[in-house]
Design an enzyme around this catalytic site. Structure first.
Site, PDB file in Angstrom:
ATOM      1  CD  GLU A   1      -3.052  -1.162   2.438  1.00 37.94           C
ATOM      2  OE1 GLU A   1      -3.730  -1.585   2.409  1.00 37.94           O
ATOM      3  OE2 GLU A   1      -2.282  -0.203   3.497  1.00 37.94           O
TER       4      GLU A   1
ATOM      5  CD  GLU B   1      -4.384  -6.078   2.794  1.00 42.87           C
ATOM      6  OE1 GLU B   1      -5.144  -5.213   3.597  1.00 42.87           O
ATOM      7  OE2 GLU B   1      -3.239  -6.265   2.713  1.00 42.87           O
TER       8      GLU B   1
END
Length: 341
Positions: free
Chosen positions: A138, A281
Site C-alpha cells: 500500500e 484485501e
C-alpha cells in the site's frame, strides 16, 4: 492466472515478530492443506523485506529456501500464490506521511535496493507458473502517485528479465479503489490492477486500537442509513469522507449500491487500461457484531461476483481479522459457504 477466491496469510512473514520460531509455527503445512481443502484457489502472502534481508542488507538464503518449500507446497495442493512485498526498504504503510522513515520515493539509493530485491525474488520464484508478484502492499501519500508510476515501470522491467508471470500493483491511499485511475496504462502484458476494500471504514475497523480516531467502546451497525454513516465517519477525516461523496453522487442506500459505487471507478480504470482487476484485501474486524459482519461480507461478495472481481479475504489467522480465530467460529461455515460456491 485466474485468481478467484483466496485468503491472506497476514502476520506470517509480515507485520510480525521476525524470528525462526514464529515462522515455524504461525502457518503450518496443515493450514495450507486446510485452505485448499475448503475450496480457496489461492493465497496472498504478505512478506516484509525484513524476511528477505538481514541487518547488513544481505539476502538470507535460508529464508528463500523456506519460501521455496511453501511455494512448492501450494503447487502440490493446487493453490496459486501471490508474493506480496508488504514492507520495502524505505517504505512501510504504517509510517504513512513520515518522510524521514518513508523515503523510498525520494531516494534513488533505496529505489535501487527495491529493484535489487525484486530482481532476486523474480529470479528465485518466477520459474513457478502458479506464482504472482505484487510490487508493494500500500502506497499511501497522494504526493507519491507519479513517483510510484515511475517506480512501477522500473520494477516491471526488472522482473521481466526473469519471468512473464503475473505482476500485480495498485494505486495510492492504501490501495483505494478510487485511486486505481491514477495508475498509468501498462506497457507490458500479464499485469493486474489491485485495490483493497474496507468500506465503510467506520464499520469494518470499529474499535481498532491502531486507528486513533476510533472509539474503543463504540459498536457500529450495518447497513443502517447513509446519515448514520456520514455522522459516524466524520471523525476519520478524509478516510471517512467517502460516504459523503457517495451521497453527493446520488447513492441513497448503504449496502450493495454503496459498495458498487466505490468499486466502479476501479472497474472503469482497469477496463480502460485493458487489465484485470483484483481485490487483494477485504474484511471486517473481530470487534464487529457477527450478524452485521455476515451482512457486510454478503454485500461485498455480491458486488465482487457482479463485476467478476477475484479477491482475497483478510486474513487467515490473527491480525484482528483471523478467519480461523475464536471470534469468527459461529459464522465460519456461513462465510466459507458464501465465498466457495
Amino acid at each position: 492466472m485466474k485468481l478467484n477466491r483466496g485468503i491472506n496469510l497476514g502476520g506470517f512473514l509480515s507485520q510480525c515478530d521476525h524470528t525462526e520460531e514464529h515462522y515455524a509455527s504461525f502457518i503450518t503445512e496443515e493450514d495450507i492443506r486446510n485452505i485448499a481443502k475448503v475450496g480457496f484457489d489461492h493465497v496472498r502472502l504478505p512478506i516484509d523485506c525484513d524476511f528477505f534481508l538481514d541487518d547488513k542488507n544481505e539476502f538470507v538464503p535460508a529464508h528463500f529456501e523456506m519460501l521455496d518449500k511453501l511455494v512448492c507446497l501450494c503447487k502440490e495442493v493446487g493453490l496459486n500464490i501471490i508474493l506480496d512485498l508488504h514492507k520495502a526498504p524505505g517504505y512501510d504503510f504504517n509510517d504513512a506521511g513520515n518522510a524521514e522513515k518513508n523515503n523510498l520515493f525520494s531516494s534513488e539509493e533505496l529505489q535501487l535496493e527495491f529493484l535489487r530485491l525484486w530482481d532476486k525474488i523474480a529470479a528465485s520464484f518466477g520459474k513457478y507458473e502458479h506464482v504472482a508478484l505484487e510490487l508493494l502492499n500500500e502506497v499511501v501519500e497522494s504526493e507519491n502517485a507519479d513517483a510510484w508510476n515511475r517506480l512501477i515501470k522500473r520494477a516491471v522491467a526488472t522482473i521481466r528479465k526473469h519471468t512473464k508471470n503475473t505482476i500485480i500493483y495498485g494505486g495510492i491511499q492504501w490501495n483505494s479503489a478510487m485511486t486505481v485511475k491514477l495508475l498509468e496504462k501498462p506497457e507490458d502484458d500479464n499485469i493486474v490492477f489491485t485495490f483493497h476494500f474496507y468500506e465503510p471504514l467506520w464499520f469494518t475497523h470499529q474499535k481498532a486500537y491502531w486507528v486513533p480516531a476510533m472509539d474503543p467502546n463504540e459498536t457500529v451497525l450495518y447497513p443502517e442509513t447513509m446519515d448514520y454513516f456520514i455522522e459516524g465517519s466524520k471523525k476519520l477525516g478524509y478516510q471517512g469522507n467517502i460516504v459523503s461523496q457517495a451521497v453527493e453522487a446520488g447513492i441513497t442506500e448503504m449496502g450493495v449500491p454503496f459498495l458498487e459505487f466505490l468499486m466502479k471507478e476501479a472497474i472503469e480504470a482497469a477496463k480502460k487500461a485493458g487489465v484485470p482487476l483484483y481485490c487483494g484485501e477485504f474484511g471486517v474486524i473481530d470487534r464487529a457484531p457477527l450478524d452485521e459482519t455476515v451482512r457486510w461480507y454478503t454485500d461485498a461478495d455480491t458486488a465482487f461476483r457482479k463485476f467478476d472481481i477475484g479477491c482475497a479475504a483478510w486474513t487467515y489467522r490473527g491480525k484482528d481479522f483471523g478467519l480461523v480465530d475464536e471470534h469468527f467460529a459461529p459464522i465460519y461455515d456461513k462465510l466459507i459457504d458464501l465465498w466457495i460456491r
